[in-house]
Write a protein that holds these residues in place. Sequence first.
Motif, short mmCIF file in Angstrom:
data_model
loop_
_atom_site.label_atom_id
_atom_site.label_comp_id
_atom_site.label_asym_id
_atom_site.label_seq_id
_atom_site.Cartn_x
_atom_site.Cartn_y
_atom_site.Cartn_z
N LYS A 284 5.28 12.71 26.55
CA LYS A 284 6.06 12.19 25.12
C LYS A 284 7.55 13.33 24.75
O LYS A 284 8.60 12.38 24.22
N THR B 284 10.70 12.57 26.17
CA THR B 284 11.66 11.82 26.28
C THR B 284 12.70 11.53 25.04
O THR B 284 13.20 11.27 24.98
N SER C 257 8.47 12.94 17.25
CA SER C 257 8.90 12.18 17.49
C SER C 257 9.72 10.76 17.00
O SER C 257 10.41 10.41 16.83
#
Length: 87
Positions: free
Chosen positions: A13, A16, A83
């Motif tokens: 993750k 990204t 995130s």
Amino acid sequence: MSLDERFNAAAVKVKTFTKRPTDSELLQLYALFKQASIGDNNTSKPGMLDLKGRAKWESWNDLKGKAQDAAKEEYIALVESLSQKYL
């Protein structure tokens, strides 16, 4: 999902993220990842002129003694919080 699976998913993750985290956040990510995957820092300290390598080494070395599972949990939590800012 096992702890290792969640850790690996968090590591994917991070790649990204659409924006670059701050330097201190990157150092935290690096140190927790290294502690979680390798354990205590057992490498020699980089030279005075290697500022980036030295910062990374010191960040990882600060986690000496932390259990790998605890580092994995902290890494997963950090990736989740970052995130929200960088995805």
